[in-house]
Design an enzyme around this catalytic site. Structure first.
Site, PDB file in Angstrom:
ATOM      1  N   GLY A  17      -9.051  -2.557   4.123  1.00 33.59           N
ATOM      2  CA  GLY A  17      -9.434  -2.291   5.513  1.00 33.59           C
ATOM      3  C   GLY A  17      -9.830  -0.837   5.695  1.00 33.59           C
ATOM      4  N   ARG A  78     -13.765  -6.388   0.352  1.00 29.61           N
ATOM      5  CA  ARG A  78     -12.697  -7.051  -0.397  1.00 29.61           C
ATOM      6  C   ARG A  78     -13.398  -7.787  -1.522  1.00 29.61           C
ATOM      7  NH1 ARG A  78      -8.099  -5.982   3.019  1.00 29.61           N
ATOM      8  NH2 ARG A  78      -8.746  -5.976   5.177  1.00 29.61           N
ATOM      9  N   ASP A 109      -2.272  -0.961  -0.507  1.00 31.91           N
ATOM     10  CA  ASP A 109      -1.564  -1.344  -1.732  1.00 31.91           C
ATOM     11  C   ASP A 109      -2.320  -2.372  -2.590  1.00 31.91           C
ATOM     12  OD1 ASP A 109      -1.038  -3.281   0.091  1.00 31.91           O
ATOM     13  OD2 ASP A 109       1.142  -3.007   0.095  1.00 31.91           O
ATOM     14  N   THR A 132      -4.906   3.582   5.252  1.00 34.58           N
ATOM     15  CA  THR A 132      -4.643   2.374   6.039  1.00 34.58           C
ATOM     16  C   THR A 132      -3.989   2.793   7.342  1.00 34.58           C
ATOM     17  OG1 THR A 132      -3.246   0.416   6.212  1.00 34.58           O
ATOM     18  CG2 THR A 132      -2.545   2.028   4.629  1.00 34.58           C
ATOM     19  N   ASP A 134      -1.872   1.266   9.013  1.00 39.07           N
ATOM     20  CA  ASP A 134      -0.519   0.716   9.210  1.00 39.07           C
ATOM     21  C   ASP A 134       0.633   1.639   8.798  1.00 39.07           C
ATOM     22  OD1 ASP A 134      -1.594  -1.569  10.215  1.00 39.07           O
ATOM     23  OD2 ASP A 134      -1.510  -2.683   8.334  1.00 39.07           O
ATOM     24  N   ASP A 136       2.039   1.844   6.004  1.00 39.03           N
ATOM     25  CA  ASP A 136       3.055   1.053   5.297  1.00 39.03           C
ATOM     26  C   ASP A 136       3.055   1.308   3.792  1.00 39.03           C
ATOM     27  OD1 ASP A 136       0.612  -0.075   4.868  1.00 39.03           O
ATOM     28  OD2 ASP A 136       1.230  -2.140   5.199  1.00 39.03           O
ATOM     29  N   ARG A 178       0.892  -6.043  10.525  1.00 40.94           N
ATOM     30  CA  ARG A 178       1.364  -7.360  10.100  1.00 40.94           C
ATOM     31  C   ARG A 178       2.724  -7.273   9.413  1.00 40.94           C
ATOM     32  NH1 ARG A 178      -3.629  -9.378   7.099  1.00 40.94           N
ATOM     33  NH2 ARG A 178      -4.553  -7.692   8.229  1.00 40.94           N
TER      34      ARG A 178
HETATM   35  P1  ATP Z   1      -5.204  -2.925   3.669  1.00 39.73           P
HETATM   36  O1  ATP Z   1      -3.832  -2.299   3.736  1.00 39.73           O
HETATM   37  O2  ATP Z   1      -6.123  -2.359   4.663  1.00 39.73           O
HETATM   38  O3  ATP Z   1      -5.181  -4.423   3.639  1.00 39.73           O
HETATM   39  P2  ATP Z   1      -5.554  -3.077   0.843  1.00 39.73           P
HETATM   40  O4  ATP Z   1      -6.037  -2.103  -0.167  1.00 39.73           O
HETATM   41  O5  ATP Z   1      -4.145  -3.544   0.687  1.00 39.73           O
HETATM   42  O6  ATP Z   1      -5.821  -2.439   2.266  1.00 39.73           O
HETATM   43  P3  ATP Z   1      -6.585  -5.662   0.009  1.00 39.73           P
HETATM   44  O7  ATP Z   1      -7.602  -6.517   0.650  1.00 39.73           O
HETATM   45  O8  ATP Z   1      -5.256  -6.207  -0.270  1.00 39.73           O
HETATM   46  O9  ATP Z   1      -6.540  -4.337   0.902  1.00 39.73           O
HETATM   47  O10 ATP Z   1      -7.171  -5.151  -1.390  1.00 39.73           O
HETATM   48  C1  ATP Z   1      -8.456  -4.554  -1.467  1.00 39.73           C
HETATM   49  C2  ATP Z   1      -9.130  -4.944  -2.750  1.00 39.73           C
HETATM   50  O11 ATP Z   1      -8.340  -4.515  -3.875  1.00 39.73           O
HETATM   51  C3  ATP Z   1      -9.287  -6.441  -2.974  1.00 39.73           C
HETATM   52  O12 ATP Z   1     -10.413  -6.971  -2.320  1.00 39.73           O
HETATM   53  C4  ATP Z   1      -9.441  -6.524  -4.480  1.00 39.73           C
HETATM   54  O13 ATP Z   1     -10.752  -6.185  -4.864  1.00 39.73           O
HETATM   55  C5  ATP Z   1      -8.482  -5.430  -4.949  1.00 39.73           C
HETATM   56  N1  ATP Z   1      -7.195  -6.050  -5.291  1.00 39.73           N
HETATM   57  C6  ATP Z   1      -6.207  -6.431  -4.445  1.00 39.73           C
HETATM   58  N2  ATP Z   1      -5.198  -7.022  -5.106  1.00 39.73           N
HETATM   59  C7  ATP Z   1      -5.570  -7.058  -6.398  1.00 39.73           C
HETATM   60  C8  ATP Z   1      -4.977  -7.572  -7.590  1.00 39.73           C
HETATM   61  N3  ATP Z   1      -3.793  -8.178  -7.584  1.00 39.73           N
HETATM   62  N4  ATP Z   1      -5.656  -7.430  -8.748  1.00 39.73           N
HETATM   63  C9  ATP Z   1      -6.849  -6.810  -8.776  1.00 39.73           C
HETATM   64  N5  ATP Z   1      -7.472  -6.307  -7.691  1.00 39.73           N
HETATM   65  C10 ATP Z   1      -6.852  -6.418  -6.526  1.00 39.73           C
END
Ligand code: ATP
Length: 330
Positions: A17, A78, A109, A132, A134, A136, A178
């Site tokens: 995000g 994503r 994360d 992010t 959040d 978190d 969330r």
């Molecule tokens: P937010 O806190 O805003 O959700 P985030 O980084 O946690 O941010 P995610 O959508 O969970 O957002 O992850 C972003 C991208 O990171 C995913 O679209 C994917 O490309 C990669 N990613 C997430 N989890 C994995 C995983 N287990 N293995 C490999 N790549 C991953």
């Protein structure tokens, strides 16, 4: 001691995000690279751009006039493909072909999990910057975008309060979060909310009704309840409002879901300074031979935390703030 020479071409991407302050962090990474005479490549569309080779060379001037802009000039996406080993191999092949040797990942994360796997499978040095709204992520007292998002929410609460108090209304305002109630708890206190519902603590519906009744008896003619998306009463914000309406004839109950406005807008001073510091720390960390860590600010100082730990552990909610919120709603 900076190990100049080993790292010559750093990639930077934003993932997950978007959050206000990501542009300021990109600017900082790019300018720190320029400062140390290291090439910097912007990877578009997060990990998907890494797979597809969507690269752009960035220099100090490419990032002019972005410190004040929300969103991310590199775009965020994503990528399901990056979750597969084949996807990551494709990304690595492109990465090498382009002569990149290390990567700064700005995201949450999930993004750090992807970065960690990329490092583990191909030995690419990676450093994460927590981006992010959040807040978190373990290993930083603040994440990029959190302060801006809180200020956006607080402004919205102030505006809603005007209408709430003009009409004897009880407002349920849903804010993002969330898994974490940081935005809700802090904006709830700052906006003078009656009750604050967060994922970390389920006080139960009875207690909510009791508290609102006490307020009503004490002469309050309008009230605001802040609800984090992930709070644990088992009802969504509309169901909560309906449930409460049944107990209060004197109030008109309204719901306002703030949604994506919380992600946008010009970053605050706090976010811009945080982004600038973390961008410098990430590039200097890579030049210094560090990898697999996230840069963050703890008690005012820039610190590094292993990505694994940043992902696995949680920032605790500050219980003192819960108590303050409780006392303020007397
Ligand atoms: P937010 O806190 O805003 O959700 P985030 O980084 O946690 O941010 P995610 O959508 O969970 O957002 O992850 C972003 C991208 O990171 C995913 O679209 C994917 O490309 C990669 N990613 C997430 N989890 C994995 C995983 N287990 N293995 C490999 N790549 C991953």
């Amino acid at each position: 001691m900076l190990l100049m020479g080993k790292i010559n071409k750093i990639g930077v991407l934003t993932s997950g995000g978007d959050a206000p302050g990501m542009n300021a962090a990109i600017r900082s990474v790019v300018r720190t690279c320029a400062y140390y005479n290291v090439e910097c490549i912007g990877v578009m569309q997060g990990f998907q751009g890494l797979i597809e080779g969507q690269y752009e060379t960035l220099n100090a001037r490419s990032v002019s006039n972005i410190i004040n802009r929300g969103g991310t000039i590199l775009k965020s996406a994503r990528s399901l493909e990056f979750k597969t080993k084949e996807g990551r191999k494709k990304a690595y092949d492109n990465f090498k072909e382009y002569g990149l040797d290390s990567l700064v990942v700005i995201g949450g994360d999930g993004s750090f999990t992807g970065a960690m796997l990329f490092q583990k499978e191909f030995g690419v040095p990676v450093i994460g910057i927590p981006g992010t709204i959040d807040n978190d992520i373990y290993g930083s007292d603040l994440t990029l975008g959190y302060d801006t998002a809180m200020n956006t929410v607080m402004e919205a609460i102030d505006k809603i309060r005007d209408t709430a108090s003009s009409h004897n209304r009880l407002f349920f305002i849903e804010v993002m979060g969330r898994d974490a109630g940081f935005i809700a708890l802090n904006t709830g206190i700052a906006g003078g909310a009656e009750e604050i519902l967060i994922p970390e603590e389920n006080l139960g519906l009875e207690r909510l009704i009791e508290s609102l009744k006490t307020s009503s008896r004490s002469g309050k003619s309008s009230s605001i309840v802040i609800v984090a998306e992930g709070e644990k009463s088992g009802k969504n914000v509309f169901e909560l409002a309906e449930f409460v309406e049944d107990h209060f004839e004197e109030y008109e109950v309204k719901v306002s879901v703030l949604g994506h406005i919380q992600r946008g807008g010009s970053p605050t001073v706090v976010d811009r300074v945080l982004a600038s510091r973390l961008g410098v720390a990430a590039v200097e960390g890579l030049l210094d031979g560090k990898s697999n860590v996230m840069v963050g600010v703890i008690c005012g100082k820039v610190k590094m935390t292993p990505l694994q730990k940043a992902i696995k552990e949680n920032n605790e909610i500050n219980r003192e703030l819960l108590r303050v919120a409780d006392i303020m709603s007397v």
